[in-house]
Design an enzyme around this catalytic site. Structure first.
Site, short mmCIF file in Angstrom:
data_model
loop_
_atom_site.label_atom_id
_atom_site.label_comp_id
_atom_site.label_asym_id
_atom_site.label_seq_id
_atom_site.Cartn_x
_atom_site.Cartn_y
_atom_site.Cartn_z
N CYS A 2 -25.37 70.64 15.71
CA CYS A 2 -25.87 69.63 16.83
C CYS A 2 -25.37 68.26 16.37
CB CYS A 2 -27.51 69.86 16.72
SG CYS A 2 -28.21 71.54 17.27
N GLY A 28 -22.03 69.53 19.87
CA GLY A 28 -22.82 70.62 20.56
C GLY A 28 -22.56 70.42 22.22
N ASN A 102 -30.48 68.45 13.27
CA ASN A 102 -29.16 69.16 13.18
C ASN A 102 -29.30 70.00 11.57
OD1 ASN A 102 -25.81 68.18 11.88
ND2 ASN A 102 -26.72 70.00 12.90
N GLY A 103 -29.03 71.34 11.69
CA GLY A 103 -29.20 72.28 10.79
C GLY A 103 -29.57 73.60 10.94
N TYR A 244 -13.27 71.61 10.12
CA TYR A 244 -13.21 71.59 11.45
C TYR A 244 -14.24 70.70 12.35
CZ TYR A 244 -13.83 73.53 16.08
OH TYR A 244 -14.30 73.71 17.54
P1 AMP Z 1 -10.54 82.36 16.35
O1 AMP Z 1 -9.97 82.41 15.01
O2 AMP Z 1 -10.11 82.87 17.63
O3 AMP Z 1 -11.93 82.44 15.94
O4 AMP Z 1 -10.59 80.43 16.45
C1 AMP Z 1 -10.47 79.58 15.62
C2 AMP Z 1 -10.42 78.39 16.03
O5 AMP Z 1 -11.55 77.89 16.55
C3 AMP Z 1 -10.18 77.40 14.74
O6 AMP Z 1 -8.88 77.07 14.59
C4 AMP Z 1 -11.03 76.07 15.24
O7 AMP Z 1 -10.25 75.23 15.83
C5 AMP Z 1 -12.15 76.47 16.04
N1 AMP Z 1 -13.37 76.95 15.57
C6 AMP Z 1 -13.53 77.07 14.03
N2 AMP Z 1 -14.93 77.42 13.79
C7 AMP Z 1 -15.43 77.39 15.09
C8 AMP Z 1 -16.82 77.35 15.47
N3 AMP Z 1 -17.63 77.67 14.70
N4 AMP Z 1 -16.98 77.14 16.62
C9 AMP Z 1 -16.42 76.73 17.49
N5 AMP Z 1 -14.90 76.73 17.46
C10 AMP Z 1 -14.60 76.92 16.20
#
Ligand code: AMP
Length: 478
Positions: A2, A28, A102-103, A244
């Site tokens: 969040c 979020g 957030n957490g 990320y």
């Molecule tokens: P996938 O390997 O298909 O699950 O997608 C990975 C990609 O989604 C990564 O390269 C990130 O850019 C993005 N990503 C990583 N962690 C998350 C997360 N917790 N929620 C949404 N997107 C994520």
């Protein structure tokens, strides 16, 4: 995950809160909300959807007052239902109390049972409401927010960056391990507390500093004061925020995120000195990494995929075939940049592997000779319990799988990840002060059924044990 923000400003706060939430939208996208206080009444508006969908100018004009808080939500605890949209607003002993968080707590169940046993009733399924109850419990007896925050630090296990608006005063606190970010800035006529510095930049505020782990910041029309409520022997900043989650233009715990990602890109090149024709980012999360890789290798940075910026969350396709098609609308290859080229494709992380597989396929179909995937984090092998939406081990492509098997399943010519030591070096924070749970399977707190780091904080009978010093209220003025 969040995003949170709280502002006190003599010139009104609703528009500034809106801009800040807009800048935190990446944290979020499920819902957004703002509560403000004008000295007499609480004003509130919240709903499911993006910030721009939930608010308009008329709504913002109705959110009166010089103090307020705002939240964008990506659900980790609690379902995607309207009741769970924050801020939560309460009336307690004639006072207005609103809270954002957030957490993620890992002792939610135990605390909820305990409070239900005492006759407490809950309106939501979130851990945030438990924090509100702990605060109300302490206010009932001591009427002191400092004591209430101290009780939170004694009782809550997990990650929490929290802002509470109690009438015209904001109280912001960060868990003793500093797992989720939180920072302070100056506005024209007051102060702002936000998850990331980009939220402060968004309306022309100036970044002052990070909130320290275990610190309580109090802000009202009279100014800002800070008290250290708890000190742990180490911190546990989330490593995945750098990889990320945070925006690359944010400064977090003293480090510009873009710098970290660029350094990682440089180190990725140094790990095998692969000579390629182009360095291509996975947009947008791989851009800073690819820039660093290209700079260090001297190979051109060239985009091979274009992202459609207008594809919102509402783009829903009913069938699998249509969903596959939707990926092509979201990302389209730039064929002329890829054809007959040896491509290094750089991304931040591989989680389930579905995105990587699709993108590698797309680049190969566009005529690339070779697709070498370079990843800015080590393999993600374990779930996150502390606020990032990471799937179970079964869904994580790298969990229990050799690197070569992952390479094969994403159909890349070669695959390599940044080693953990290099990632830590790029961040510039000692490894024992970072949470690496998703990369190592060892967590900085006791989590049932999981392994803990050597120096993890332990809790017995719901209260902290060794390695965490809690001050009496006021004792640790910072
Ligand atoms: P996938 O390997 O298909 O699950 O997608 C990975 C990609 O989604 C990564 O390269 C990130 O850019 C993005 N990503 C990583 N962690 C998350 C997360 N917790 N929620 C949404 N997107 C994520």
């Amino acid at each position: 995950m969040c995003g949170i923000v709280g502002i006190v400003d003599a010139g009104g706060v609703s528009f500034q809160l809106y801009y800040a939430l807009y800048a935190l939208q990446h944290r979020g996208q499920e819902s957004a909300g703002i509560s403000t206080f004008d000295g007499k009444s609480l004003y509130k508006h919240k709903g499911q959807g993006l910030v721009a969908e939930v608010f308009d100018e008329d709504i913002l004009r109705e959110l009166k007052g010089n103090v307020g808080i705002g939240h964008v939500r990506y659900p980790t605890t609690g379902a995607k239902i309207p009741e769970n949209v924050q801020p939560f607003n309460f009336r307690y002993k004639g006072r207005d109390l609103a809270i954002i968080h957030n957490g993620n707590l890992v002792n939610t169940q135990a605390l909820r049972q305990e409070y239900e046993q005492r006759g407490q009733i809950f309106c939501t399924t979130t851990d945030t409401e438990i924090i509100a109850n702990i605060i109300a419990d302490e206010l009932r007896t001591s009427n002191s927010m400092e004591d209430a925050v101290l009780l939170c630090m004694r009782r809550l296990v997990g990650s929490y960056s929290v802002v509470v608006m109690l009438d015209d005063t904001l109280y912001a606190f960060r868990d003793p391990l500093g797992i989720r970010p939180l920072c302070v800035g100056k506005t024209e006529q007051g102060y702002v507390i936000a998850s990331e510095s980009v939220a402060i930049d968004a309306f022309g505020g100036s970044f002052v500093r990070d909130v320290m782990p275990g610190e309580l910041i109090r802000v009202n029309a009279d100014g800002l004061s800070a008290t250290r409520m708890a000190v742990a022997s180490h911190t546990a900043h989330c490593i995945f925020e750098y990889v990320y989650f945070a925006r690359a233009d944010s400064t977090m715990d003293g480090t510009l995120v873009y710098d970290v990602r660029q350094k990682i890109g440089q180190k990725l090149y140094e790990s095998d000195y692969l000579q390629a024709d182009i360095i291509c980012p996975v947009p947008d999360s791989g851009t800073a990494y690819a820039a660093g890789y290209a700079m260090r290798s001297g190979t051109p940075f060239l985009e091979g995929l274009m992202k459609n910026r207008y594809m919102g969350r509402t783009f829903i396709m009913p069938t699998q075939a249509q969903r596959e098609q939707a990926v092509r609308i979201k990302l389209n290859p730039i064929r002329g940049n890829l054809k007959d080229r040896k491509v290094v494709l750089v991304d931040d992380s591989i989680v389930r592997g579905t995105t990587s597989r699709r993108i590698v396929d797309m680049i190969s179909e566009a005529g690339a000779d070779e697709v070498h995937v370079r990843v800015g984090s080590p393999p993600i092998i374990a779930p996150c319990y502390l606020g990032v939406d990471m799937p179970t081990r079964k869904e994580l492509i790298a969990s229990g799988k050799a690197e070569e098997d992952v390479r094969e399943s994403i159909a890349a010519t070669s695959l390599s990840y940044i080693p953990l030591d290099d990632l830590v070096e790029a961040i510039g924070i000692d490894r024992c002060n970072l949470c690496t749970g998703c990369l190592t399977g060892h967590y900085p707190l006791e989590i049932q059924g999981e392994k803990s780091c050597r120096r993890a904080i332990t809790y017995v009978d719901g209260t902290y044990q060794s390695d965490l010093t809690l001050f009496e209220a006021g004792q640790g003025t910072s």
